[in-house]
Design an enzyme around this catalytic site. Structure first.
Site, PDB file in Angstrom:
ATOM      1  CB  SER A  37      32.859 -63.167   4.407  1.00 42.58           C
ATOM      2  OG  SER A  37      31.825 -64.072   4.759  1.00 42.58           O
ATOM      3  CG  HIS A  84      41.133 -85.310  11.732  1.00 46.09           C
ATOM      4  ND1 HIS A  84      40.538 -85.063  10.511  1.00 46.09           N
ATOM      5  CD2 HIS A  84      41.099 -84.137  12.406  1.00 46.09           C
ATOM      6  CE1 HIS A  84      40.156 -83.800  10.468  1.00 46.09           C
ATOM      7  NE2 HIS A  84      40.483 -83.213  11.598  1.00 46.09           N
ATOM      8  NE  ARG A 143      48.017 -90.313  23.523  1.00 47.98           N
ATOM      9  CZ  ARG A 143      49.266 -90.145  23.948  1.00 47.98           C
ATOM     10  NH1 ARG A 143      49.535 -90.221  25.228  1.00 47.98           N
ATOM     11  NH2 ARG A 143      50.244 -89.948  23.096  1.00 47.98           N
TER      12      ARG A 143
HETATM   13  N1  LIG Z   1      63.375 -88.621  13.416  1.00 50.23           N
HETATM   14  C1  LIG Z   1      63.113 -87.993  14.498  1.00 50.23           C
HETATM   15  O1  LIG Z   1      62.813 -86.819  14.485  1.00 50.23           O
HETATM   16  C2  LIG Z   1      63.175 -88.746  15.732  1.00 50.23           C
HETATM   17  C3  LIG Z   1      62.830 -88.104  16.871  1.00 50.23           C
HETATM   18  N2  LIG Z   1      62.861 -88.746  18.038  1.00 50.23           N
HETATM   19  C4  LIG Z   1      62.476 -87.960  19.197  1.00 50.23           C
HETATM   20  O2  LIG Z   1      63.040 -88.509  20.343  1.00 50.23           O
HETATM   21  C5  LIG Z   1      62.167 -88.326  21.426  1.00 50.23           C
HETATM   22  C6  LIG Z   1      61.893 -89.628  22.089  1.00 50.23           C
HETATM   23  O3  LIG Z   1      61.386 -90.552  21.126  1.00 50.23           O
HETATM   24  P1  LIG Z   1      60.048 -91.316  21.361  1.00 50.23           P
HETATM   25  O4  LIG Z   1      59.716 -92.300  20.346  1.00 50.23           O
HETATM   26  O5  LIG Z   1      59.029 -90.305  21.509  1.00 50.23           O
HETATM   27  O6  LIG Z   1      60.425 -92.133  22.626  1.00 50.23           O
HETATM   28  P2  LIG Z   1      59.840 -92.454  24.013  1.00 50.23           P
HETATM   29  O7  LIG Z   1      59.654 -93.908  24.050  1.00 50.23           O
HETATM   30  O8  LIG Z   1      60.719 -91.820  25.002  1.00 50.23           O
HETATM   31  O9  LIG Z   1      58.409 -91.827  24.036  1.00 50.23           O
HETATM   32  C7  LIG Z   1      58.297 -90.568  24.467  1.00 50.23           C
HETATM   33  C8  LIG Z   1      56.836 -90.290  24.496  1.00 50.23           C
HETATM   34  O10 LIG Z   1      56.178 -91.214  25.348  1.00 50.23           O
HETATM   35  C9  LIG Z   1      55.117 -90.582  25.975  1.00 50.23           C
HETATM   36  N3  LIG Z   1      55.164 -90.818  27.419  1.00 50.23           N
HETATM   37  C10 LIG Z   1      55.813 -90.150  28.368  1.00 50.23           C
HETATM   38  N4  LIG Z   1      55.536 -90.657  29.585  1.00 50.23           N
HETATM   39  C11 LIG Z   1      54.727 -91.692  29.385  1.00 50.23           C
HETATM   40  C12 LIG Z   1      54.092 -92.622  30.239  1.00 50.23           C
HETATM   41  N5  LIG Z   1      54.276 -92.595  31.553  1.00 50.23           N
HETATM   42  N6  LIG Z   1      53.309 -93.574  29.699  1.00 50.23           N
HETATM   43  C13 LIG Z   1      53.124 -93.626  28.376  1.00 50.23           C
HETATM   44  N7  LIG Z   1      53.696 -92.744  27.518  1.00 50.23           N
HETATM   45  C14 LIG Z   1      54.481 -91.806  28.022  1.00 50.23           C
HETATM   46  C15 LIG Z   1      55.240 -89.119  25.681  1.00 50.23           C
HETATM   47  O11 LIG Z   1      54.332 -88.822  24.650  1.00 50.23           O
HETATM   48  P3  LIG Z   1      52.840 -88.466  24.967  1.00 50.23           P
HETATM   49  O12 LIG Z   1      52.822 -87.291  25.851  1.00 50.23           O
HETATM   50  O13 LIG Z   1      52.325 -88.190  23.619  1.00 50.23           O
HETATM   51  O14 LIG Z   1      52.237 -89.653  25.621  1.00 50.23           O
HETATM   52  C16 LIG Z   1      56.616 -88.963  25.112  1.00 50.23           C
HETATM   53  O15 LIG Z   1      56.715 -87.983  24.129  1.00 50.23           O
HETATM   54  C17 LIG Z   1      60.920 -87.702  20.898  1.00 50.23           C
HETATM   55  O16 LIG Z   1      60.964 -86.338  21.106  1.00 50.23           O
HETATM   56  C18 LIG Z   1      60.989 -88.010  19.442  1.00 50.23           C
HETATM   57  O17 LIG Z   1      60.308 -87.059  18.688  1.00 50.23           O
HETATM   58  C19 LIG Z   1      63.202 -90.054  18.118  1.00 50.23           C
HETATM   59  C20 LIG Z   1      63.573 -90.750  16.998  1.00 50.23           C
HETATM   60  C21 LIG Z   1      63.610 -90.130  15.709  1.00 50.23           C
HETATM   61  O1  LIG Z   2      39.754 -80.634  12.036  1.00 52.00           O
HETATM   62  C1  LIG Z   2      40.378 -80.082  12.926  1.00 52.00           C
HETATM   63  O2  LIG Z   2      41.724 -80.095  12.880  1.00 52.00           O
HETATM   64  C2  LIG Z   2      42.469 -79.095  13.545  1.00 52.00           C
HETATM   65  C3  LIG Z   2      43.913 -79.578  13.572  1.00 52.00           C
HETATM   66  O3  LIG Z   2      44.407 -79.654  12.276  1.00 52.00           O
HETATM   67  P1  LIG Z   2      45.982 -79.664  12.016  1.00 52.00           P
HETATM   68  O4  LIG Z   2      46.117 -79.885  10.573  1.00 52.00           O
HETATM   69  O5  LIG Z   2      46.488 -78.339  12.485  1.00 52.00           O
HETATM   70  O6  LIG Z   2      46.535 -80.763  12.847  1.00 52.00           O
HETATM   71  C4  LIG Z   2      41.937 -78.835  14.942  1.00 52.00           C
HETATM   72  O7  LIG Z   2      42.593 -77.721  15.511  1.00 52.00           O
HETATM   73  C5  LIG Z   2      40.441 -78.537  14.875  1.00 52.00           C
HETATM   74  O8  LIG Z   2      39.925 -78.409  16.185  1.00 52.00           O
HETATM   75  C6  LIG Z   2      39.713 -79.636  14.155  1.00 52.00           C
HETATM   76  O9  LIG Z   2      38.383 -79.212  13.910  1.00 52.00           O
END
Ligand SMILES: NC(=O)C1=CN([C@@H]2O[C@H](COP(=O)(O)OP(=O)(O)OC[C@H]3O[C@@H](n4cnc5c(N)ncnc54)[C@H](OP(=O)(O)O)[C@@H]3O)[C@@H](O)[C@H]2O)C=CC1
Ligand SMILES: O=C1O[C@H](COP(=O)(O)O)[C@@H](O)[C@H](O)[C@H]1O
Length: 494
Positions: free
Chosen positions: A19, A242, A336
């Site tokens: 449920s 996880h 994180r």
């Molecule tokens: N195949 C695909 O789909 C691909 C997609 N991409 C996309 O391109 C974009 C950029 O690539 P990505 O590898 O993320 O490159 P970046 O090196 O630009 O990383 C971006 C990530 O770094 C984190 N960030 C931002 N500011 C800070 C900071 N001051 N200190 C530390 N971390 C920081 C953020 O994530 P957070 O908030 O989690 O810290 C952010 O999303 C992304 O959107 C990615 O998804 C790139 C390559 C291939």
């Molecule tokens: O185990 C949990 O996971 C979910 C997130 O799972 P996802 O597959 O959607 O990434 C989270 O929302 C929940 O708080 C936690 O208990």
């Protein structure tokens, strides 16, 4: 009686807590998809069990909005519901389970019949339910397997108590502890990426890797679930299970074979090299409402009426772990996670060290291997290349394997689908073994206690932000370098 996994025999899948929320949102849809795709034994009966007096029609109605049905599948869905039943009963009375047993037995024709019990019930009734299954519902002509959901305790002591309780009732081969992250495509891919590619193996160590960042981000808060969440917090909710599971797959040594116990032996071994976390290696946060004028108004954690006033439960956490073995000594593994952040994302970033003897005057950025678990499975390796054309400049670019582009025709199954099917086939590779759980609690319990006893106040962050501003400094401190210069050029479909 184990090993009667043959799909020709009758199977009964009993969903306890039918449920509830998990049942309607996740388990009913999952068993429907498995049924729809003819992945389950033909003769499988599904029985929902809970205290609520309701009919199967009510269950159907409640789960309707979560069950996806494609055009043409309506008849099959009707067939699926015909294979379902619902039984009302208490969780603590043996007589109710005896009735359940009689109900199951009616479908068990022939010499062999197997039973699977899925416990989608709160921890408060867990002991009663398992004792009653053991006493009244064990299969006498086949296997009995029980699937259990976290929380597996809230510290080392309660988890040990739960494990001893389970061990007194079932053998380890009968217990399937779900960590649904182990059912995700890219988490399962870690083993293949690491051990089927010679390119990664020689560099997967402290000589080459500066840091590893494993992240979980969710763009919503507790939203009415504060009661449950508040007594656990994000470290117990996501990090201790996880993220630590992902870490063990990223860091473990090569298993002797792909046998589930060989893999789990290696996962346990690497966890044993990790010392309990020190408070100075933890940063915790809690979200506050977003100020006027910053998009849609969102309440802070403490504004949720289900959250106790003045709670210091973290909704965000960063923890740095060190693995004291010859492969990883000194490499920060940063976990994180947070709720009410700017996006939904789960990923692993393996950041390589700076190039030694750099002849490019510091312009060569670090290589980074990104394993994106969700959303949109992808694997990309950031690397430096010469900018194309006459110039001789350095360019940050990537080798990109985006699943939606490369594997257009493939549907990536949901984690629960894979895991429930694994229970039918009897493979425990993607389930948490007792000793893994023990190690996880050994690593986390002292710091969880210290946070609670010292009533450590979490740092504030705004709902919808990237987390507490102090978090990036913590990453930098742990040798995770973010340059902000990388730009991804999304490929245009040809
Ligand atoms: N195949 C695909 O789909 C691909 C997609 N991409 C996309 O391109 C974009 C950029 O690539 P990505 O590898 O993320 O490159 P970046 O090196 O630009 O990383 C971006 C990530 O770094 C984190 N960030 C931002 N500011 C800070 C900071 N001051 N200190 C530390 N971390 C920081 C953020 O994530 P957070 O908030 O989690 O810290 C952010 O999303 C992304 O959107 C990615 O998804 C790139 C390559 C291939
Ligand atoms: O185990 C949990 O996971 C979910 C997130 O799972 P996802 O597959 O959607 O990434 C989270 O929302 C929940 O708080 C936690 O208990």
């Amino acid at each position: 009686m184990e090993n009667k996994t043959d799909f020709q025999y009758p199977h009964t899948f009993v969903l306890l807590g039918a449920s509830g929320d998990l049942a309607k949102k996740k388990i009913y849809p999952t068993i429907w998809y498995l049924y729809r795709d003819n992945l389950l034994p033909k003769n499988t009966k599904f029985i929902g069990y809970a205290r609520t007096k309701q009919s199967l029609e009510d269950i159907k109605e409640k789960s309707k909005k979560y069950i996806k049905v494609r055009p043409g599948e309506e008849k099959k869905l009707e067939e699926f519901w015909k294979a379902n039943d619902y039984v009302t009963g208490s969780y603590d009375k043996r007589t109710d389970y005896e009735l359940l047993n009689q109900h199951i037995s009616k479908f068990e024709k022939g010499p062999t019949a197997n039973r699977i019990f899925y416990l989608a019930v709160p921890p408060t009734v867990f002991e009663d339910v398992t004792v009653n299954i053991r006493n009244a519902c064990i299969a006498i002509k086949g296997y009995t397997r029980v699937i259990i959901e976290k929380p597996f305790g809230r510290d080392d002591e309660s988890s040990d108590k739960l494990s001893s309780h389970l061990a007194s009732l079932f053998k380890e081969e009968q217990i399937y502890r779900i960590d649904h992250y182990l059912g995700k495509e890219m988490v399962q891919n870690l083993l293949t990426l690491r051990f089927a590619n010679q390119i990664f193996s020689p560099s997967w160590n402290r000589e080459n890797i500066a840091s590893v960042l494993i992240s979980f981000k969710e763009p919503f808060g507790t939203e009415g679930r504060g009661g449950y969440f508040d007594s656990f917090g994000i470290i117990r909710d996501v990090m201790q299970n996880h993220l630590l599971q992902i870490l063990s797959l990223v860091a473990m040594e090569k298993p002797v074979t792909l046998n589930p116990n060989d893999i789990r032996d290696e996962k346990v071994k690497v966890l044993r090299h990790i010392k309990p976390i020190q408070l100075e290696n933890v940063l915790v946060g809690q979200y506050v409402g977003n100020p006027n004028g910053q998009g849609e108004e969102k309440l802070g954690y403490l504004d949720d009426p289900t959250v106790p006033k003045g709670s210091v439960t973290p909704t965000y956490a960063i923890t740095v772990l060190y693995i004291d073995n010859s492969r990883w000594q000194g490499v920060p593994f940063i976990l994180r996670c947070g709720k009410a952040l700017n996006e939904r994302k789960a990923e692993v970033r393996v950041q390589y060290k700076n190039v030694p003897g750099d002849i490019f005057e510091g312009h060569a950025k670090r290589n980074e291997l990104v394993i994106r678990v969700q959303p949109g499975e992808a694997l990309y390796l950031k690397l430096m290349s010469k900018s194309p054309g006459m110039k001789f400049d350095l360019l940050e670019t990537e080798l990109d394997l985006t699943y939606s582009v490369r594997y257009k025709e493939t549907d990536v199954p949901d984690a629960y689908e894979r895991l429930i099917l694994d229970v039918f086939t009897g493979t425990q590779m993607h389930f948490v073994r007792n000793d893994e759980l023990k190690e996880a609690w050994r690593i986390f319990t002292p710091v969880l206690k210290e946070l609670e006893e010292k009533h450590i106040k979490p740092l504030s962050y705004v709902y919808g932000s990237r987390g507490p501003p102090e978090a990036d400094a913590k990453l930098a401190e742990c040798d995770f370098k973010y340059s902000g210069s990388y730009k991804w050029q999304k490929p245009t479909p040809s």
